[in-house]
Design a protein around this motif. Structure first.
Motif, short mmCIF file in Angstrom:
data_model
loop_
_atom_site.label_atom_id
_atom_site.label_comp_id
_atom_site.label_asym_id
_atom_site.label_seq_id
_atom_site.Cartn_x
_atom_site.Cartn_y
_atom_site.Cartn_z
N ALA A 52 4.47 -5.74 14.55
CA ALA A 52 5.88 -5.36 14.40
C ALA A 52 6.01 -3.95 13.84
O ALA A 52 6.93 -3.21 14.22
N ALA A 53 5.10 -3.58 12.95
CA ALA A 53 5.16 -2.25 12.35
C ALA A 53 5.03 -1.16 13.40
O ALA A 53 5.64 -0.09 13.28
N TYR A 54 4.25 -1.41 14.43
CA TYR A 54 4.07 -0.41 15.48
C TYR A 54 5.40 -0.11 16.17
O TYR A 54 5.79 1.05 16.33
N TRP A 55 6.10 -1.18 16.58
CA TRP A 55 7.33 -1.00 17.37
C TRP A 55 8.56 -0.72 16.52
O TRP A 55 9.49 -0.03 16.97
N TYR A 56 8.60 -1.24 15.30
CA TYR A 56 9.81 -1.10 14.49
C TYR A 56 9.68 -0.08 13.37
O TYR A 56 10.64 0.15 12.64
N GLU A 57 8.50 0.50 13.23
CA GLU A 57 8.33 1.52 12.19
C GLU A 57 7.71 2.79 12.76
O GLU A 57 8.32 3.87 12.68
N TYR A 58 6.51 2.68 13.34
CA TYR A 58 5.81 3.88 13.80
C TYR A 58 6.53 4.55 14.98
O TYR A 58 6.74 5.77 14.97
N VAL A 59 6.90 3.77 15.99
CA VAL A 59 7.56 4.34 17.17
C VAL A 59 8.93 4.93 16.84
O VAL A 59 9.20 6.08 17.19
N PRO A 60 9.83 4.18 16.17
CA PRO A 60 11.14 4.78 15.84
C PRO A 60 11.02 6.03 14.96
O PRO A 60 11.77 6.99 15.14
N ARG A 61 10.09 5.98 14.01
CA ARG A 61 9.93 7.14 13.12
C ARG A 61 9.44 8.35 13.90
O ARG A 61 9.87 9.49 13.64
N HIS A 62 8.55 8.11 14.85
CA HIS A 62 8.04 9.22 15.66
C HIS A 62 9.12 9.76 16.59
O HIS A 62 9.30 10.97 16.72
N LEU A 103 6.32 5.01 28.54
CA LEU A 103 5.40 4.73 29.65
C LEU A 103 4.08 5.49 29.54
O LEU A 103 3.06 5.02 30.06
N THR A 104 4.10 6.64 28.88
CA THR A 104 2.89 7.47 28.84
C THR A 104 2.15 7.42 27.50
O THR A 104 0.95 7.69 27.45
N ILE A 105 2.86 7.06 26.42
CA ILE A 105 2.22 7.08 25.10
C ILE A 105 2.37 5.75 24.37
O ILE A 105 1.37 5.08 24.08
N TYR A 106 3.60 5.35 24.09
CA TYR A 106 3.81 4.21 23.21
C TYR A 106 3.18 2.92 23.74
O TYR A 106 2.41 2.25 23.04
N ARG A 107 3.51 2.55 24.96
CA ARG A 107 2.99 1.30 25.52
C ARG A 107 1.49 1.36 25.82
O ARG A 107 0.75 0.44 25.45
N TYR A 114 -4.25 0.48 19.91
CA TYR A 114 -3.76 -0.09 18.65
C TYR A 114 -4.07 -1.58 18.52
O TYR A 114 -4.68 -2.02 17.54
N LEU A 115 -3.65 -2.37 19.52
CA LEU A 115 -3.83 -3.82 19.42
C LEU A 115 -5.30 -4.23 19.41
O LEU A 115 -5.70 -5.06 18.58
N PRO A 116 -6.16 -3.68 20.30
CA PRO A 116 -7.59 -4.02 20.20
C PRO A 116 -8.20 -3.62 18.86
O PRO A 116 -9.07 -4.33 18.34
N GLN A 117 -7.74 -2.50 18.32
CA GLN A 117 -8.26 -2.07 17.02
C GLN A 117 -7.85 -3.04 15.91
O GLN A 117 -8.67 -3.39 15.05
#
Length: 252
Positions: A52-62, A103-107, A114-117
């Motif tokens: 959740a932090a990826y989509w609701y914190e890192y992506v919006p902040r970026h 389409l080119t970065i976030y997903r 990110y998820l495999p890590q």
């Protein structure tokens, strides 16, 4: 100065959420914080928090940087940001930009890096935590609780104790026990069992091909006792090693 600058650069290039050290720290902090609030908190819950932090914190902040930067740039160029036309044009531009970044970065970064890590970090954390608990449980057994006698009851425990310590060394990834005086003395310090019996059982573990039918049966029983011990700890790596060991003592 160097570290803040590097973190700033990593933020703009979206490298920070993909950094293993950063995610390891985030995992530790998230799990500790949530565990303090709930005694039933699991590592799977921490995984969901990190996702959740990826989509609701890192992506919006970026993306917020692009919103602010795009707005300022548009205002400097057109001077009509606050008109309905200006706002519509800017909104359309940002919407298209977000789709491109998605389409080119976030997903792609989320799925491929990110998820495999996160999964790898959690697997490693789970293994280390299980090993730590197993070692702590082993330390709780006082040496005096197993008297170095030749009674039948004690003799049946010695093979199981030897198997348990052998597997603990295997899962900890340290120097493996050998059929020698040094390894026997090491286990003797923890259990109080005489080194001769320990050395004999280490021989049965390391060289199972030369055992008699009776010795094979004793080792299978020892492995079953060790499996009960590790089952209570839910120590899956140890159970897998025991399963491999048990195959060596099956009747020909």
């Amino acid at each position: 100065m160097g570290k803040p600058i590097n973190r700033t650069i990593s933020f703009f290039t979206f490298d920070l959420p993909l950094n293993a050290a950063f995610n390891r720290l985030a995992l530790q902090q998230a799990h500790k914080q949530n565990s303090n609030h709930s005694q039933y908190w699991s590592i799977e819950g921490t995984k969901q928090v990190l996702k959740a932090a990826y989509w609701y914190e890192y992506v919006p902040r970026h993306f917020a940087v692009f919103i602010i930067g795009g707005s300022l740039l548009y205002w400097v160029i057109t001077q009509n940001l606050f008109t309905s036309v200006g706002f519509s044009v800017l909104s359309l531009f940002l919407a298209v930009l977000y789709m491109v970044l998605f389409l080119t970065i976030y997903r792609p970064f989320y799925s491929r890096i990110y998820l495999p890590q996160i999964n790898s970090l959690i697997d490693r954390w789970t293994k280390d935590d299980a090993d730590k608990k197993a070692v702590e449980e082993a330390k709780k057994v006082p040496p005096q609780s197993i008297e170095p006698t030749k009674s039948a009851r004690t003799q049946t425990k010695i093979p199981a104790l030897t198997v348990i310590h052998y597997v603990l060394f295997q899962t900890a990834g340290i120097k493996a026990l050998a059929c020698d005086d040094e390894s026997a003395k090491l286990i003797n310090k923890l259990t109080g069992v005489d080194t001769g019996s320990i050395k004999e059982n280490l021989r049965r573990i390391i060289r199972p091909s030369n055992l008699t039918v009776k010795e094979r049966a004793e080792m299978r029983k020892a492995i079953d006792l060790a499996a009960d011990y590790f089952n209570q700890l839910d120590h899956q790596p140890a159970l897998r090693i025991l399963e491999q060991m048990k195959q060596k003592y099956q009747r020909d």
